[in-house]
Each structure stands twice: as C-alpha cells, then as structure tokens.
Design an enzyme around this catalytic site. Structure first.
Site, PDB file in Angstrom:
ATOM      1  N   HIS A  52       0.850  -1.202   0.000  1.00 20.45           N
ATOM      2  CA  HIS A  52       0.000   0.000   0.000  1.00 20.45           C
ATOM      3  C   HIS A  52       0.876   1.239   0.000  1.00 20.45           C
ATOM      4  CE1 HIS A  52       0.783  -0.455   4.316  1.00 20.45           C
ATOM      5  NE2 HIS A  52       0.274   0.746   4.549  1.00 20.45           N
ATOM      6  N   HIS A  54       1.449   3.981   1.865  1.00 22.35           N
ATOM      7  CA  HIS A  54       1.977   4.779   2.975  1.00 22.35           C
ATOM      8  C   HIS A  54       3.500   4.892   2.910  1.00 22.35           C
ATOM      9  CE1 HIS A  54      -1.868   4.176   5.597  1.00 22.35           C
ATOM     10  NE2 HIS A  54      -1.973   5.198   4.765  1.00 22.35           N
ATOM     11  N   HIS A  57       6.134   2.404   3.823  1.00 18.77           N
ATOM     12  CA  HIS A  57       6.155   1.193   2.996  1.00 18.77           C
ATOM     13  C   HIS A  57       6.746   1.436   1.612  1.00 18.77           C
ATOM     14  CE1 HIS A  57       3.569  -1.116   5.857  1.00 18.77           C
ATOM     15  NE2 HIS A  57       3.423   0.120   6.278  1.00 18.77           N
ATOM     16  N   HIS A 108      -7.387  -0.748   5.639  1.00 18.83           N
ATOM     17  CA  HIS A 108      -6.348   0.183   6.118  1.00 18.83           C
ATOM     18  C   HIS A 108      -6.181   1.295   5.083  1.00 18.83           C
ATOM     19  CE1 HIS A 108      -2.700   1.493   8.161  1.00 18.83           C
ATOM     20  NE2 HIS A 108      -2.017   1.376   7.045  1.00 18.83           N
ATOM     21  N   ASP A 130      -0.116  -3.683   6.361  1.00 17.10           N
ATOM     22  CA  ASP A 130      -0.724  -3.175   7.599  1.00 17.10           C
ATOM     23  C   ASP A 130      -2.172  -3.648   7.739  1.00 17.10           C
ATOM     24  OD1 ASP A 130       1.638  -1.900   8.135  1.00 17.10           O
ATOM     25  OD2 ASP A 130       0.900   0.123   7.751  1.00 17.10           O
ATOM     26  N   HIS A 168       4.779  -4.475  10.887  1.00 15.65           N
ATOM     27  CA  HIS A 168       5.150  -3.764  12.120  1.00 15.65           C
ATOM     28  C   HIS A 168       5.279  -4.720  13.303  1.00 15.65           C
ATOM     29  CE1 HIS A 168       4.613   0.455  10.750  1.00 15.65           C
ATOM     30  NE2 HIS A 168       3.703  -0.061   9.947  1.00 15.65           N
TER      31      HIS A 168
HETATM   32 FE    FE Z   1       2.841   0.922   8.111  1.00 16.64          FE
HETATM   33 ZN    ZN Z   2       0.091   1.783   6.497  1.00 14.58          ZN
END
Ligand code: FE
Ligand code: ZN
Length: 260
Positions: A52, A54, A57, A108, A130, A168
């Site tokens: 994704h 973010h 990432h 997410h 995530d 994470h």
């Molecule tokens: Fe993350």
């Molecule tokens: Zn994320």
C-alpha cells in the site's frame, strides 16, 4: 527460500527473501537497510513488492528501483513512486522461483493488497502489510469496518501453517489489548508470555503463524461468543447490534483505538 525481517524506523519490518543470489523485498519504506542487507549477503535485488501507498512502505522504492533496476509490483488502485506493474485480486506471477498470488485486502487503505507465496517451503508465506498484525489489525484509514472484516476473513481462510509477515512489530501492545478482551484465553496468555521473552531478547515476534492467530487475535475472533460479549459490554451494544458481525467488529476496532 530464505526469509529475513529487516528492522526499519521504530517498529517496521522490511521483509526480504532470497536464494543466496537474487533477492525480493516487500514494502521498503527505507532503502538503507535493504542496501546494507544486499551487500552483507552478496545479493542482487530483482523485485520489489508494495502492499500500500503509505510512506513507511514505499519511501525507499524509488531509490532501490533506480540503483538496482528491480521490477516493482504494486496495487493497481494506489500511487507507487516508481514505474510499477499494477496488480489486483486474482493475479499471480512468478518471482525468484515462487508463485506470488495477489489478494485485495481493503480497509487500512482503499487499494491495499496482500501477497501470498502458496508453494514456499516449509510453509506458505503471507505478506499482509498493515492489514493483519500479530494479535491485532491495521487501523481503518480509508476503508470501512465491513471491508476490513472481509479482508481479515479472506486472510483467515489461508492454510493454518501460513507464516504471517506483518509490516510492524506491534505484537506486545496488541496482546495487552487482546488480554483485556479475552482475559481467560489460555492460548493467548501463553503466547503473550512467549512474545515478551522474545522482545526482551530483541528477537522479532514475527512471522506469526496463522493457525495460532486464529486462537489469539481478537480481530480474527470477532464472532467468538467471548469476544462478542466483551465488546457488547464495553461498547453498550444493543441486543440487535450484538448479532451484527460488522457492528461488533467496528466497536472492537474503536475500543482498540482508544485503548491505553
Ligand atoms: Fe505501516
Ligand atoms: Zn500503512
């Protein structure tokens, strides 16, 4: 295949897999740990998988692509900061001798995907970004609770032996919440003690094992009578809401958002 968790930032893992010559990295939010691991192990990067958009990432994707020429795969519905092969639900491709299957897991983020290596030995591997964490799940930023629940249901349907490579190290704080929801779950108590030992030694709690997550992760157990009851009590759900899987799941996620 050899699978390595590269720590990055305060609590991210960049997952790298290799065959002693070529390597694939998943969600390289930072290029530096990847460059270092490639040099240490004498590896050449051949592909980058993105779950994704973010920054933690994708932050290293551009540099790694430019310096290694590695092919980038990413979710068709999201921005990835390099030329990439867009993938979507049902796609499958071959990388480094592994079949990689793509699942859409929105919640997410709106276009979040997960990657499954069904033929990896000794057991299948899931890179879920995530979406699913050990003992928890991602925050719902762009999707709806119904989407996140459906995404987790999809991941829960994978083989129990699947190694879950989350992005994470949130396990200990997730398990504190899980114990608040299900204090008498003995599998959960045992797992929490085990993870505390690992972290005390500086060892990652991941990959998690999907079969165990089904026994301890409240977000995969939102239909279990104990979880449903605890959520109903905490959130004051009506009798009708208690029979609504999405309402229970949404209240569980909100409980975790506010949990200290
Ligand atoms: Fe993350
Ligand atoms: Zn994320």
């Amino acid at each position: 295949m050899k699978l390595i968790a590269l720590p990055a930032f305060s609590d991210n893992y960049l997952w790298l897999w290799h065959d002693d010559q070529l390597a694939v990295v998943v969600d390289p939010g930072d290029a530096a740990p990847v460059v270092q691991a490639l040099a240490q192990n004498g590896l050449k990067l051949t592909a980058i998988l993105v779950t994704h958009h973010h920054a933690d990432h994708v932050g290293g994707v551009r540099e790694l692509h430019l310096t290694t020429g590695a092919q980038v795969y990413g979710p068709a519905g999201e921005d990835v900061p390099a030329p990439f092969t867009p993938v979507m639900h049902g796609d499958a491709f071959e990388v480094l001798g592994q079949t990689v299957q793509v699942l859409d897991v929105p919640g997410h983020t709106a276009g979040h995907v997960a990657y499954v290596l069904p033929n990896a030995t000794p057991s299948p591997v899931l890179f879920c970004g995530d979406t699913l964490f050990s003992g928890g799940c991602g925050r719902i930023f762009e999707g709806t609770p119904a989407q996140m629940l459906a995404s987790l249901d999809l991941l829960a349907s994978l083989p129990a032996s699947t190694r879950v490579c989350c992005a994470h190290e949130y396990t200990l704080s997730n398990l504190r919440f899980a114990l608040a929801v299900e204090p008498s779950n003995t599998d959960l108590q045992t797992y929490a003690a085990h993870c505390q030992q690992l972290r005390a030694q500086g060892v990652p709690t991941l990959p998690a094992q999907l079969g165990l997550e089904l026994q301890i992760n409240p977000f995969l157990r939102a239909r279990h009578p104990h979880v449903r009851h605890a959520v109903a009590q905490h959130a004051g759900l009506s009798a009708l809401e208690q029979t609504d899987d999405v309402a229970v799941f949404a209240a569980l996620r909100e409980w975790k958002n506010d949990f200290k």
